[in-house]
Write a protein that holds these residues in place. Structure first.
Motif, PDB file in Angstrom:
ATOM      1  N   ARG A 153       0.665  -1.259   0.131  1.00  0.00           N
ATOM      2  CA  ARG A 153       0.055   0.206   0.057  1.00  0.00           C
ATOM      3  C   ARG A 153       0.934   1.362   0.019  1.00  0.00           C
ATOM      4  NH1 ARG A 153      -4.118  -1.018   4.860  1.00  0.00           N
ATOM      5  NH2 ARG A 153      -4.806   1.238   4.327  1.00  0.00           N
ATOM      6  N   ALA A 157       0.598   4.047  -2.756  1.00  0.00           N
ATOM      7  CA  ALA A 157      -0.327   5.229  -2.395  1.00  0.00           C
ATOM      8  C   ALA A 157       0.473   6.598  -2.824  1.00  0.00           C
ATOM      9  CB  ALA A 157      -0.613   4.952  -0.955  1.00  0.00           C
ATOM     10  N   LEU A 313      -1.317   7.132   4.086  1.00  0.00           N
ATOM     11  CA  LEU A 313      -0.910   5.833   3.505  1.00  0.00           C
ATOM     12  C   LEU A 313      -1.611   4.743   3.937  1.00  0.00           C
ATOM     13  CD1 LEU A 313       3.100   6.021   3.496  1.00  0.00           C
ATOM     14  CD2 LEU A 313       1.463   6.731   1.565  1.00  0.00           C
ATOM     15  N   THR A 314      -1.594   4.477   5.002  1.00  0.00           N
ATOM     16  CA  THR A 314      -2.435   3.368   5.788  1.00  0.00           C
ATOM     17  C   THR A 314      -3.145   3.824   6.992  1.00  0.00           C
ATOM     18  OG1 THR A 314      -0.703   2.581   7.305  1.00  0.00           O
ATOM     19  CG2 THR A 314      -0.494   1.817   5.144  1.00  0.00           C
TER      20      THR A 314
END
Length: 328
Positions: A153, A157, A313-314
């Protein structure tokens, strides 16, 4: 009141850790060996082992059998081969489990603002890893597992293709840099970390066919770094350090990037993507913390860095993009 007592209880927390340390979830297969035989095998007191197993049964981690106890499907998540990283996180002979025992000195950290780990073990976390190779190995495994779900991710991203060269500082075994390079064929990478993780990173790069685009150098981020990168990445690095050491690390990154380069900080940000528990972990183990945006701005400003962008991002991490200004 009962809920508070349950939250504060150490019996279950330590029972799980001792069970993992003894390898009980891995040993209690089939009908399970008799407790007396298991005690001899493990060289522990049979009565005390029975008390531990009884509590684990109450938790649903093991269940009684005609012969003794066996690991349940639920308890199998604690096996060393479960693939979830819990064994390295909980085992008292692994880096994660050993580090969490420093919480018994939390009051010291709150009083002083300093890490509890050196007070308990006589040296800081990283010196401990250097002295005990098995701790280093378990820590590297723990970090690899911790990042495994997040790295794809993070690589997807953010537009890493903006940079011809990426310097991954303290990049561990190379998982993030490899993912970035695989997703962006026009980018080259250079990783710097201590000798053991740097050696493993070379193997990771070779396994992905990246030998021509990625290299790994053994070194410390407190020393001069390879120069000339377009972007310098710090992935879960600064929160492990107090302001003095974080300032030194950031200074080395500023020296390494070219005048139009970027410094990219990837980690939890206080008030955005960081938990209060993580804050305490960083304090107790390392003497660090999950900094807030204003703290990052202040840290960067002392090196001529301006915070240009914050990318979520997460669920747990943001990317902070710093631009080197003329003053830098």
């Amino acid at each position: 009141m009962s809920a508070l007592r349950a939250l504060a209880g150490l019996a279950t927390a330590m029972a799980l850790r001792v069970a993992v340390t003894l390898g009980l979830p891995d040993r209690l297969l089939g009908d399970g060996p008799p407790t007396d035989e298991l005690a001899v095998e493990l060289d522990v007191d049979p009565v005390a082992l029975g008390l531990l197993l009884a509590h684990l049964a109450e938790l649903g981690v093991v269940e009684r059998t005609p012969a003794g106890y066996r690991t349940t499907e639920y308890g199998a998540h604690l096996r060393a081969d479960a693939g979830n990283g819990l064994a390295d996180l909980l085992g008292l002979d692994a880096a994660g489990g050993r580090a969490e025992l420093a919480y018994v000195e939390l009051a010291h950290s709150v009083r002083t603002g300093r890490a509890a780990y050196p007070r308990r073990y006589g040296q800081d976390f990283y010196a401990d890893l250097d002295e005990h190779p098995r701790l280093r190995e378990s820590f590297d495994r723990q970090m690899t597992h911790r990042f495994r779900a997040h790295i794809p991710r993070i690589a997807a991203a953010f537009d890493w293709s903006r940079f011809a060269t990426v310097l991954d500082v303290g990049g561990g075994q190379g998982g993030l840099l490899a993912a970035i390079l695989l997703a962006h064929p026009g980018t080259r990478g250079h990783l710097v970390d201590l000798p053991a993780p740097a050696a493993e990173a070379r193997r990771v790069f070779a396994a992905h066919g990246l030998e021509g685009r990625a290299e790994a150098t053994a070194g410390s981020f407190f020393d001069p770094l390879p120069a000339g990168a377009d972007a310098c990445v710090l992935f879960d690095v600064l929160h492990n350090w107090d302001d003095e050491h974080a300032d030194r690390i950031l200074g080395r990154c500023v020296e390494a990037v070219h005048p139009g380069g970027r410094v990219l900080v990837v980690e939890g940000v206080g008030g955005l993507r960081a938990s209060s528990a993580s804050d305490l972990d960083m304090l107790v183990i390392f003497g660090g913390r999950e900094r807030r945006l204003d703290e990052f701005r202040a840290l960067g400003a002392s090196h001529g860095l301006a915070l240009d962008d914050v990318v979520v991002l997460t669920d747990h991490r943001c990317l902070l993009e710093f631009r080197l200004t003329a003053a830098g």
